[in-house]
Scaffold this motif. Structure first.
Motif, PDB file in Angstrom:
ATOM      1  N   LYS A   1       9.824  59.772  34.586  1.00 24.96           N
ATOM      2  CA  LYS A   1       9.433  58.527  33.932  1.00 24.96           C
ATOM      3  C   LYS A   1      10.593  57.829  33.233  1.00 24.96           C
ATOM      4  N   GLU A   2      11.580  58.609  32.778  1.00 25.42           N
ATOM      5  CA  GLU A   2      12.692  58.026  32.040  1.00 25.42           C
ATOM      6  C   GLU A   2      13.844  59.016  32.029  1.00 25.42           C
TER       7      GLU A   2
ATOM      8  N   ARG B   1      22.710  49.804  32.197  1.00 20.39           N
ATOM      9  CA  ARG B   1      21.873  48.843  32.913  1.00 20.39           C
ATOM     10  C   ARG B   1      21.961  49.054  34.422  1.00 20.39           C
TER      11      ARG B   1
ATOM     12  N   ALA C   1      19.941  52.142  35.271  1.00 19.33           N
ATOM     13  CA  ALA C   1      18.500  51.867  35.220  1.00 19.33           C
ATOM     14  C   ALA C   1      18.042  51.152  36.485  1.00 19.33           C
TER      15      ALA C   1
ATOM     16  N   GLN D   1      15.862  53.033  39.037  1.00 15.01           N
ATOM     17  CA  GLN D   1      14.532  52.429  38.875  1.00 15.01           C
ATOM     18  C   GLN D   1      13.704  53.176  37.834  1.00 15.01           C
ATOM     19  N   MET D   2      14.346  53.446  36.709  1.00 14.19           N
ATOM     20  CA  MET D   2      13.635  54.061  35.592  1.00 14.19           C
ATOM     21  C   MET D   2      14.313  53.652  34.290  1.00 14.19           C
ATOM     22  N   PRO D   3      13.566  53.608  33.191  1.00 16.13           N
ATOM     23  CA  PRO D   3      14.173  53.298  31.898  1.00 16.13           C
ATOM     24  C   PRO D   3      15.184  54.368  31.502  1.00 16.13           C
TER      25      PRO D   3
ATOM     26  N   SER E   1      15.811  51.583  24.589  1.00 15.47           N
ATOM     27  CA  SER E   1      15.611  51.881  26.008  1.00 15.47           C
ATOM     28  C   SER E   1      15.946  50.638  26.838  1.00 15.47           C
TER      29      SER E   1
ATOM     30  N   LYS F   1      15.347  48.961  30.420  1.00 14.75           N
ATOM     31  CA  LYS F   1      14.445  49.059  31.565  1.00 14.75           C
ATOM     32  C   LYS F   1      15.061  48.405  32.801  1.00 14.75           C
TER      33      LYS F   1
ATOM     34  N   LYS G   1      13.509  44.383  38.197  1.00 15.50           N
ATOM     35  CA  LYS G   1      12.848  44.569  39.497  1.00 15.50           C
ATOM     36  C   LYS G   1      13.655  43.972  40.653  1.00 15.50           C
TER      37      LYS G   1
END
Length: 504
Positions: A402-403, A418, A421, A425-427, A470, A472, A475
């Motif tokens: 999840k992170e 960044r 992330a 594709q995760m925080p 965090s 994120k 997309k």
């Protein structure tokens, strides 16, 4: 009100020794650094003499005690964290027979290729680690390439053991290695914390040259009179076995619960998970599978010398004089590096192991500048992370990623975080604490001296307080990186085939 407890933490790293007075929460009250004095030769040797290792630790300790307000009588224990890849041979009286053969020394690459054909599958199955530039290949190299020196060695030990033994005045029969490092030896049955007769037979390696296996929080001795007089420490101060630096980084950053993902963004960029099962990567041979300091937990990981690559490039473009690291990273973040790829294998590929690999840029054009190149390095490290995490997910399909928590130097660069992330594709959560090894040293000392009841709970509590914001994933950028990642894998596969035909 409980009286404050203090420990001496010694972090024996590639660059040098970081000595610190720490409290039981791992807070650094005072620190001192001494640089390592390397010997380098045209033959590829990069080593440190036993004398220089001892001197560096002594000097750091003396200067630390001079400037701290904590009395040596208040220091409850010495807790040591050490670089893991290297090895040193000692005689019966703990004198160095060989220099410390560092992880930077790649002479054992030819030995790796031999050992891979002899039984790498068995090594991974039992020890959890492919054969890489580390303790096992180095010991085999000394056996086959330096037989005269090898014959004089009573025991081979990692640097943390060597220094602790010097402090305590140990003899060879008391030599040890803690269980967070045995995966690198190529000779261990890691599940049962014992040496494997099967692996020793495969490589015809004498068992008597290997030390006993202990836990990181075992007391292995006490500061002797000679070391006390030379440093200012109190004679009789307990010395904990300690652990390897990667294990310390994981513990100090709070990787103590199942399903956690940790990025240690240091000289070696390491991404690891925390699991309760031993599932060595015998098929793809990508992951390294060590024991956690916490009994019953494992921390499979992959790593690339990411920080080393970034530091190298940063120096080439005038870093520190013209740019700060973050200024260059921010400029790079805005650059369009589409179809420019970097392969971060200057020291060979590590996960999976291919010592004949070298570094490359693919897709260079005249319009590419320093920012494009820097971004491609950051992206390559992130692509390597994605490869490692995908392999962990294959082994543990039910794991919920999840992170990711990030620590060490790279955790201070928002631009780099960044990119990670977006690629993963995760925080990504930053841990604003650069002293994770000292935190681990405090936890190990506290647990070993029964000042702590639950080392995992204590580690989690410390690290939760150190977490900051965090970042994120975006997309649109995440979708873009899906395509870039697939291209990166194709390039790596092609170059892998090319390098199979290169003779060292």
């Amino acid at each position: 009100m409980k009286k404050e407890r203090y420990y001496l933490s010694l972090d024996l790293g590639t660059q040098g020794t970081k000595a610190a007075i720490i409290n039981q929460r791992g807070t650094v009250l005072q620190s001192q650094f001494t640089a390592n004095c390397f010997f380098e030769s045209e033959s590829g040797e990069i080593s440190i003499s036993g004398e220089n290792l001892r001197k560096g630790v002594r000097d750091a300790t003396v200067e630390l005690l001079k400037k701290t307000e904590v009395s040596s009588k208040e220091i409850q224990a010495v807790s040591v964290v050490g670089m893991m890849a290297g090895i040193i041979g000692i005689d019966q009286d703990w004198e160095a027979v060989t220099p410390y053969d560092t992880g930077l020394d790649k002479r054992c690459e030819t030995a790796i290729l031999e050992m891979q054909t002899m039984g790498e599958s068995e090594v991974i199955r039992l020890s959890g680690c492919p054969i890489i530039v580390a303790q096992g290949a180095k010991m085999y190299w000394w056996k086959t390439r330096r037989p005269a020196e090898f014959a004089k060695v009573k025991k081979f030990v990692p640097v943390s053991t060597y220094i602790c033994g010097c402090m305590a005045g140990l003899k060879a029969e008391e030599a040890y290695i803690d269980y967070t490092q045995i995966h690198l030896t190529c000779f261990a049955d890691i599940e049962h914390e014992q040496w494997s007769d099967e692996l020793l037979d495969i490589f015809d390696f004498p068992k008597e040259k290997l030390p006993r296996i202990v836990a990181p929080f075992d007391i292995i001795g006490h500061v002797n009179k000679e070391w006390a007089e030379g440093t200012g420490l109190e004679e009789g101060t307990p010395i904990l076995a300690g652990c390897g630096d990667t294990a310390a980084s994981s513990l100090g950053a709070g990787l103590v619960r199942e399903n956690m993902i940790l990025d240690v963004a240091g000289t070696a960029s390491v991404v690891s998970a925390c699991v309760k099962e031993y599932k060595p990567d015998t098929e793809k041979r990508i992951l390294i599978y060590p024991k956690s300091v916490i009994p019953g937990l494992w921390t499979p990981f992959g790593f690339v010398l990411g920080g080393e690559m970034l530091s190298w490039y940063y120096k080439q473009v005038g870093g520190d004089k013209e740019y700060t690291f973050e200024e260059l990273a921010r400029e790079a973040e805005q650059a369009d590096s589409r179809d420019l790829f970097f392969l971060p294998y200057f020291a060979g590929r590590i996960c999976p192991s291919n010592p004949s690999f070298s570094g490359h840029w693919e897709g260079l054009k005249f319009f590419h500048g320093k920012a494009h190149l820097f971004k491609s390095i950051m992206e390559s490290i992130s692509y390597e992370y994605r490869l490692y995490l995908e392999r962990i997910k294959e082994l543990f399909p039910s794991m919920e990623m999840k992170e990711m928590i990030t620590s060490a130097g790279g955790a201070r660069s928002e631009s780099f975080i960044r990119i990670k992330a977006d690629v993963l594709q995760m925080p990504v959560i930053s841990l604003q604490q650069k002293d994770t090894s000292h935190i681990a040293a405090a936890l190990i000392a506290g647990y070993g001296l029964h000042h702590l009841d639950d080392i995992a709970k204590a580690a989690a509590a410390i690290c939760e307080e150190l977490q900051t914001g965090s970042i994120k994933p975006d997309k649109e950028k995440a979708a873009y990186y899906d395509g870039q990642y697939e291209k990166y894998l194709q390039i790596v596969d092609y170059m892998t085939e090319l390098h199979k035909n290169i003779k060292l």
